[in-house]
Design a protein around this motif. Structure first.
Motif, PDB file in Angstrom:
ATOM      1  N   UNK A 293      36.392 -10.890   2.402  1.00 46.12           N
ATOM      2  CA  UNK A 293      36.332 -12.264   2.866  1.00 46.12           C
ATOM      3  C   UNK A 293      35.216 -12.385   3.909  1.00 46.12           C
ATOM      4  N   UNK A 294      34.278 -13.308   3.739  1.00 45.41           N
ATOM      5  CA  UNK A 294      33.141 -13.374   4.660  1.00 45.41           C
ATOM      6  C   UNK A 294      33.509 -13.779   6.082  1.00 45.41           C
ATOM      7  N   UNK A 295      34.589 -14.533   6.255  1.00 42.59           N
ATOM      8  CA  UNK A 295      34.967 -14.982   7.593  1.00 42.59           C
ATOM      9  C   UNK A 295      35.647 -13.882   8.389  1.00 42.59           C
TER      10      UNK A 295
ATOM     11  N   UNK B 281      43.318 -12.233  11.703  1.00 41.19           N
ATOM     12  CA  UNK B 281      42.939 -11.144  10.798  1.00 41.19           C
ATOM     13  C   UNK B 281      42.803  -9.825  11.547  1.00 41.19           C
ATOM     14  N   UNK B 282      42.186  -9.864  12.722  1.00 44.46           N
ATOM     15  CA  UNK B 282      42.041  -8.646  13.516  1.00 44.46           C
ATOM     16  C   UNK B 282      43.407  -8.070  13.892  1.00 44.46           C
ATOM     17  N   UNK B 283      44.329  -8.941  14.238  1.00 49.16           N
ATOM     18  CA  UNK B 283      45.657  -8.466  14.627  1.00 49.16           C
ATOM     19  C   UNK B 283      46.428  -7.913  13.432  1.00 49.16           C
ATOM     20  N   UNK B 284      46.272  -8.548  12.291  1.00 48.21           N
ATOM     21  CA  UNK B 284      46.932  -8.028  11.093  1.00 48.21           C
ATOM     22  C   UNK B 284      46.364  -6.664  10.706  1.00 48.21           C
ATOM     23  N   UNK B 285      45.048  -6.521  10.812  1.00 47.62           N
ATOM     24  CA  UNK B 285      44.415  -5.252  10.453  1.00 47.62           C
ATOM     25  C   UNK B 285      44.853  -4.123  11.372  1.00 47.62           C
ATOM     26  N   UNK B 286      45.303  -4.468  12.573  1.00 45.86           N
ATOM     27  CA  UNK B 286      45.715  -3.451  13.543  1.00 45.86           C
ATOM     28  C   UNK B 286      47.176  -3.034  13.386  1.00 45.86           C
ATOM     29  N   UNK B 287      47.921  -3.716  12.531  1.00 41.35           N
ATOM     30  CA  UNK B 287      49.335  -3.360  12.334  1.00 41.35           C
ATOM     31  C   UNK B 287      49.406  -2.052  11.540  1.00 41.35           C
TER      32      UNK B 287
END
Length: 274
Positions: free
Chosen positions: A77-79, A131-137
Motif C-alpha cells: 500500500x503506497x500510503x 498502520x505503524x501500530x498494527x505492524x508493531x503488534x
C-alpha cells in the motif's frame, strides 16, 4: 711547354653519398608508425569495451533495482507501506494456509468522521499511524485491504482461543492510544473480528467469518468479537455477499460500515473518534 702532373697512384672513388642505415629507411619508419597506430587503436578499443561493459553492468543493476521496486509497489500500500490486498494473498499462498491459526479483520471506527472534520491529509496521517501500530503488534501479519480496513493473520496452531484473543485486544489497545497529528491530539478506536481457524475452512469463508465478527465487535464494549455460527443467523444476505467478494472485487464499496456518533469531550484540539 710545361704539363700537368697527374698522381695515378691513388684510386678514384666512384661511389655516391653514404647509404642510410636499415633502421632509417622510409619503409621501416612507416612500419613503426603503423605499429604505434595499431597499438593506440587496440588500447582505445579495449577502453571502449571496458566502458561498454561497465555501462552494461550499471544498466543491468538499474533494471534489477527497477524490477524489485515494481514488485514492492505491486504488493504494498503506497500510503502505509503495509502489504496490500494482492501482496497479502501472495504472502499467504507462500506461507501456507495451514500455518494460520486465526484471521483478523480490523476496522477504524467512524473514520469518515476524521476526514470530514479534519481533512484527508489528517486522515492519511491517522491511517499511517494506525498502520505503524498494527505492524508493531507481535505475532501479527497485517495488510491494508482498503480504506480504513485492515486484515491480518496470526501464525500458529489453533490450539486455544486465548492467544488470539490477546492479540486482538492488543490491536484495540494500541490503536486507542492518543496520537499527535500536527496541532491535534486525536484518539481513534478500532473494532476487531477474529475467525479462529479451529476447523477446516476456505480463505473466502474465513474472511467472511472475521468480517462478520468485526461488525459484531462494534456493538461490544471491548470491541473484540470471535466468530461463532450464531453470527451467521443475524447477518444479512447483503453483508454476506459483500464479505465473500471483498477480495475479488478490487475495491471496497463505500458506506458499508455502521455510523456511530463522534464524541468530542473537550472544546480544544483533543478529539476522540468512535
Amino acid at each position: 711547354m710545361g704539363g700537368v702532373a697527374l698522381d695515378l697512384g691513388s684510386p678514384i672513388s666512384c661511389s655516391g653519398p653514404p647509404h642510410p642505415s636499415e633502421d632509417e629507411t622510409p619503409n621501416n619508419q612507416l612500419r613503426r608508425e603503423n605499429a604505434d597506430l595499431r597499438e593506440r587503436v587496440a588500447r582505445l578499443e579495449e577502453e571502449v569495451r571496458a566502458a561498454e561493459n561497465l555501462h552494461l553492468r550499471n544498466r543491468i543493476a538499474q533494471l534489477e533495482e527497477d524490477v524489485l521496486a515494481a514488485r514492492w509497489e505491486a504488493a504494498h500500500d503506497p500510503l502505509t507501506g503495509l502489504l496490500n490486498r494482492a501482496g497479502f494473498l501472495d504472502h499467504l499462498v507462500g506461507l501456507g494456509w495451514d500455518k494460520v491459526g486465526a484471521y483478523l479483520m480490523v476496522d477504524v471506527d467512524d473514520f469518515k468522521q476524521v476526514n470530514d472534520l479534519f481533512g484527508h491529509d489528517i486522515g492519511d496521517a491517522v491511517l499511517s499511524t494506525v498502520a505503524q501500530r498494527l505492524a508493531a503488534v507481535e505475532g501479527l501479519i497485517i495488510a491494508r485491504i482498503g480504506g480504513d480496513e485492515f486484515a491480518g493473520v496470526v501464525i500458529g496452531q489453533p490450539t486455544g482461543w486465548q492467544r488470539f484473543e490477546a492479540v486482538a485486544k492488543e490491536v484495540v489497545r494500541a490503536i486507542a492510544v492518543p496520537m499527535e497529528i500536527r496541532t491535534f491530539l486525536l484518539q481513534v478506536m478500532a473494532s476487531v473480528g477474529v475467525a479462529h481457524i479451529d476447523q477446516p475452512a476456505s480463505f473466502d469463508e474465513t474472511h467472511r467469518r472475521a468480517d462478520a465478527a468485526m461488525y459484531r465487535a462494534k456493538e461490544l464494549p471491548g470491541r473484540v468479537a470471535r466468530w461463532t455460527p450464531t453470527l451467521d443467523n443475524s447477518e444479512t444476505e447483503q453483508h454476506k455477499a459483500l464479505a465473500s467478494t471483498v477480495f475479488r472485487s478490487g475495491s471496497l464499496p463505500d458506506g458499508t460500515g455502521e455510523a456511530l456518533p463522534v464524541k468530542i469531550p473537550r472544546q480544544r484540539s483533543q478529539r476522540q473518534i468512535g
